[in-house]
Design a protein around this motif. Sequence first.
Motif, PDB file in Angstrom:
ATOM      1  N   LEU A  25     -10.161  -2.864 -21.442  1.00 39.38           N
ATOM      2  CA  LEU A  25     -10.572  -2.303 -20.162  1.00 39.38           C
ATOM      3  C   LEU A  25     -12.081  -2.419 -19.959  1.00 39.38           C
ATOM      4  N   CYS A  26     -12.843  -2.168 -21.020  1.00 38.79           N
ATOM      5  CA  CYS A  26     -14.304  -2.315 -20.909  1.00 38.79           C
ATOM      6  C   CYS A  26     -14.677  -3.781 -20.698  1.00 38.79           C
ATOM      7  N   TRP A  27     -13.960  -4.691 -21.329  1.00 36.72           N
ATOM      8  CA  TRP A  27     -14.212  -6.122 -21.109  1.00 36.72           C
ATOM      9  C   TRP A  27     -13.959  -6.471 -19.648  1.00 36.72           C
ATOM     10  N   ARG A  28     -12.905  -5.894 -19.065  1.00 36.47           N
ATOM     11  CA  ARG A  28     -12.627  -6.147 -17.654  1.00 36.47           C
ATOM     12  C   ARG A  28     -13.771  -5.644 -16.774  1.00 36.47           C
ATOM     13  N   LEU A  29     -14.274  -4.463 -17.089  1.00 39.75           N
ATOM     14  CA  LEU A  29     -15.401  -3.932 -16.323  1.00 39.75           C
ATOM     15  C   LEU A  29     -16.622  -4.840 -16.433  1.00 39.75           C
ATOM     16  N   ARG A  30     -16.911  -5.284 -17.637  1.00 42.82           N
ATOM     17  CA  ARG A  30     -18.048  -6.179 -17.847  1.00 42.82           C
ATOM     18  C   ARG A  30     -17.857  -7.489 -17.097  1.00 42.82           C
ATOM     19  N   ALA A  31     -16.645  -8.025 -17.168  1.00 44.22           N
ATOM     20  CA  ALA A  31     -16.376  -9.323 -16.551  1.00 44.22           C
ATOM     21  C   ALA A  31     -16.509  -9.277 -15.041  1.00 44.22           C
ATOM     22  N   THR A  32     -16.253  -8.117 -14.448  1.00 40.66           N
ATOM     23  CA  THR A  32     -16.349  -7.983 -12.998  1.00 40.66           C
ATOM     24  C   THR A  32     -17.677  -7.381 -12.554  1.00 40.66           C
ATOM     25  N   GLY A  33     -18.575  -7.144 -13.519  1.00 41.69           N
ATOM     26  CA  GLY A  33     -19.887  -6.609 -13.196  1.00 41.69           C
ATOM     27  C   GLY A  33     -19.862  -5.185 -12.675  1.00 41.69           C
ATOM     28  N   ARG A  34     -18.860  -4.390 -13.099  1.00 44.24           N
ATOM     29  CA  ARG A  34     -18.724  -3.025 -12.588  1.00 44.24           C
ATOM     30  C   ARG A  34     -18.783  -1.988 -13.695  1.00 44.24           C
ATOM     31  N   PHE A  35     -19.348  -2.361 -14.823  1.00 38.61           N
ATOM     32  CA  PHE A  35     -19.387  -1.414 -15.942  1.00 38.61           C
ATOM     33  C   PHE A  35     -20.338  -0.261 -15.646  1.00 38.61           C
ATOM     34  N   SER A  36     -19.874   0.948 -15.936  1.00 38.90           N
ATOM     35  CA  SER A  36     -20.706   2.148 -15.856  1.00 38.90           C
ATOM     36  C   SER A  36     -20.123   3.176 -16.816  1.00 38.90           C
ATOM     37  N   ILE A  37     -20.910   4.173 -17.158  1.00 34.46           N
ATOM     38  CA  ILE A  37     -20.426   5.193 -18.088  1.00 34.46           C
ATOM     39  C   ILE A  37     -19.219   5.951 -17.518  1.00 34.46           C
ATOM     40  N   PRO A  38     -19.238   6.380 -16.252  1.00 35.93           N
ATOM     41  CA  PRO A  38     -18.043   7.071 -15.727  1.00 35.93           C
ATOM     42  C   PRO A  38     -16.788   6.203 -15.770  1.00 35.93           C
ATOM     43  N   ARG A  39     -16.931   4.914 -15.423  1.00 29.44           N
ATOM     44  CA  ARG A  39     -15.756   4.032 -15.465  1.00 29.44           C
ATOM     45  C   ARG A  39     -15.309   3.781 -16.896  1.00 29.44           C
ATOM     46  N   ALA A  40     -16.239   3.697 -17.822  1.00 27.61           N
ATOM     47  CA  ALA A  40     -15.872   3.567 -19.234  1.00 27.61           C
ATOM     48  C   ALA A  40     -15.157   4.822 -19.714  1.00 27.61           C
TER      49      ALA A  40
END
Length: 204
Positions: A25-40
């Motif tokens: 899931l974190c890789w998906r966030l990184r890949a879409t440029g949407r990583f943040s602490i709340p989303r993690a």
Amino acid sequence: MNDPFAELPALPIVIPLGVIVFVLLCWRLRATGRFSIPRAAVAAALAVYAAGIVANTVFPIFLDPPALAGPWWSGVVLTPFADYEVEDALTNVIVFLPLGILIPLLMRRPGWWKVLLAVVGTSLGIELTQLAAQDLAGGGHIADINDLIFNTIGGLVGSGLLVLFARIPGCDRIVHRFSWSERDGAAAAGSGDVPAGLSGSGGS
């Protein structure tokens, strides 16, 4: 002499499962440029939830189970509401309520029908896994259509609670911080609207 009650340990399986879910899931966030602490944090919550669900719905699995006394369908309950305890119904509703909250947060374009399909698919997958575990690996659970029904109700209740929470003035900003929706969180927070797809309109 083998112990018929010896069980396959759950933790060595469910802990790596949770870690894998979180990493993906974190890789998906990184890949879409949407990583943040709340989303993690949402990813971590789903990872813990997935590990807990597997630990409590698939296990125990007995290492040396006795031979089945009947055909495979003896481990399936297909009659709704027959000899089903109220306590079991409430438990299933409560257990799936968090999933109904997490699924819309994880979706880029959430909608109630997508949440419904995801909840039903998850619950059905659990029941089929229980059936397979019982038939092939000495699982200790029975596949029950009542579980599917009340799991689905729990998921929809959780989704409804998220919608209601997002409609409270000020709380919409909190939901946007955790949401993986396509809509930009900062812009949405400034607009005062609920997240796209969580308004009950069903999103596409």
